[in-house]
Write a protein that holds these residues in place. Structure first.
Motif, PDB file in Angstrom:
ATOM      1  N   GLU A 142      52.459  -0.459  21.130  1.00 44.49           N
ATOM      2  CA  GLU A 142      51.234  -0.421  21.927  1.00 44.49           C
ATOM      3  C   GLU A 142      50.108  -1.169  21.225  1.00 44.49           C
ATOM      4  O   GLU A 142      49.331  -1.896  21.864  1.00 44.49           O
ATOM      5  N   ASN A 145      50.695  -4.761  21.733  1.00 44.99           N
ATOM      6  CA  ASN A 145      50.397  -5.133  23.113  1.00 44.99           C
ATOM      7  C   ASN A 145      48.897  -5.260  23.343  1.00 44.99           C
ATOM      8  O   ASN A 145      48.427  -6.184  24.019  1.00 44.99           O
ATOM      9  N   GLN A 146      48.130  -4.338  22.784  1.00 46.63           N
ATOM     10  CA  GLN A 146      46.677  -4.398  22.933  1.00 46.63           C
ATOM     11  C   GLN A 146      46.110  -5.636  22.232  1.00 46.63           C
ATOM     12  O   GLN A 146      45.140  -6.241  22.712  1.00 46.63           O
TER      13      GLN A 146
END
Length: 407
Positions: A142, A145-146
């Motif tokens: 995550e 991804n950010q």
């Protein structure tokens, strides 16, 4: 080789963070950080544009002259290009802020910027962004991804890819993220791409692997024919997979190159498919060429043809434009021996055979060309060499986006 979910944090020992620094955009993240728990071997490829942004010059010095790198800091919104001494000092101040916060050598901090050319970056906001991101570093998918979202400008989606394979009984991972949507016509790579791996490999072979791979991946992408001032691909290898160090071009090296090629190919295709205003990925394959160089020249000529790109947008099987683009490419071939096909998820159709129309169904061709990924395959019947280029259709929205990009 196993395709896995992830990006820059997929490989062992890599972490990422992002923040909203308010550099140009409001209400969204605009800075990203990639960090390795241990120093890395670093490789890079950079724009061939004579006008090079300050971060390009900074990174070239580190990649070429420093033994290791450990951090990448990227901002979106302002490119830090054509900014003179002040722009280069901004790179230095950003690296010093990271060095102080992360306790690393400033010469191990790589920087990258993307956005409007000619504006000066607010150094205070960059430094504050570095301080905000450091405690948020995380090795989760995550977080990666950010980070991929934070480096976007006119991109509509984040772009990531990752794979795993084995070397010497150890699992090795290659993952990456990139951004690119407009001003894409690389002569080495895309606007910005960051690839990480835990493979243990010499710096010399890492650079050679990347330099060779961009020729068949990022170099084969074009959205609008404009080579950016900021084009940068960075490849970091921290060796944490624990495989025996790759110091020669053996089977381990070839396995790594195959994995690197997969990641870079996927990222390159994501850039092409997300071209500014685009509705379709346009892939051009030249087969039956007598040399790789001939196939590359022909495929790139077709994928960059504005008339062909407009026809793809209109779902129009206007094959004359493709043959025309091949004809002015500078590569020699016999147009009366060319077979041409269109292919997509909706099927495959032969459009011309030996340079003339097959009498194909226009309705069937339109159906095939109406998908969001379309391939043109041209067989020139001269040999067994091939090349593939990626681009996109040319739409009204491309002009709208770029007519008021600064405002």
């Amino acid at each position: 080789m196993n395709i896995i979910t992830g990006g820059v944090t997929a490989a062992k020992g890599f972490q990422a963070a992002s923040t909203a620094a308010g550099i140009k955009y409001q209400g969204r993240t605009d800075m990203a950080m990639v960090y390795s728990e241990v120093p890395c071997k670093a490789a890079g490829t950079f724009t061939t544009n004579i006008v090079k942004a300050a971060p390009v010059k900074w990174d070239q010095d580190i990649v070429y002259n420093q033994p290791e790198a450990q951090v990448i800091i990227c901002n979106s919104g302002i490119a830090n290009a054509c900014t003179g001494k002040e722009g280069f000092e901004c790179c230095k101040e950003t690296a010093l802020a990271a060095a102080k916060t992360l306790k690393v050598d400033p010469d191990s901090v790589l920087v990258a910027s993307t956005g409007v050319i000619g504006m000066q970056l607010p150094v205070q906001k960059l430094a504050a962004g570095v301080e905000a991101m450091a405690p948020e570093l995380d090795g989760s998918l995550e977080a990666g991804n950010q980070a991929a979202k934070a480096i976007m400008t006119t991109d509509t989606v984040e772009k990531e890819a990752a794979v795993q394979f084995e070397i010497g009984g150890k699992t090795v991972t290659v993952g990456g993220m990139c951004k690119g949507s407009g001003m894409i016509h690389p002569n080495m790579c895309t606007m910005l791409g960051f690839v990480t791996t835990d493979v243990n490999i010499s710096k010399e072979l890492l650079q050679e692997a990347l330099s060779q791979d961009v020729k068949d991946t990022y170099n084969m992408v074009s959205v609008d024919g404009d080579t950016s001032t900021n084009d940068t691909v960075l490849l970091l290898a921290n060796g944490m997979a624990g495989n025996p160090e790759i110091t020669e071009k053996n089977e381990d090296y070839r396995a790594f190159c195959q994995a690197l090629n997969y990641v870079n190919t996927q990222l390159a295709k994501k850039i092409a498919g997300d071209g500014e205003g685009a509705t379709a990925l346009f892939e051009v394959k030249i087969i039956g060429a007598e040399s790789k160089e001939q196939a590359v020249t022909l495929s790139k000529s077709v994928v960059t043809s504005s008339l062909t790109k407009a026809a793809i947008y209109g779902h129009d099987a206007n094959w004359g434009r493709i043959l025309c683009a091949m004809g002015y490419s500078g590569a020699q071939f016999d147009p009366e021996k060319v077979d041409l096909y269109f292919e997509s998820r909706a099927g495959k159709i032969k459009i011309i055979e030996n340079g003339v129309s097959t009498g194909y169904s226009e309705d069937e061709a339109t159906k095939i060309l109406s998908e969001d990924a379309v391939t043109a395959i041209a067989d020139i019947k001269m040999g067994d060499c091939t090349a593939t280029a990626w681009g996109c259709d040319l739409t009204y929205d491309y002009v709208k986006i770029n007519a008021d990009y600064r405002s």
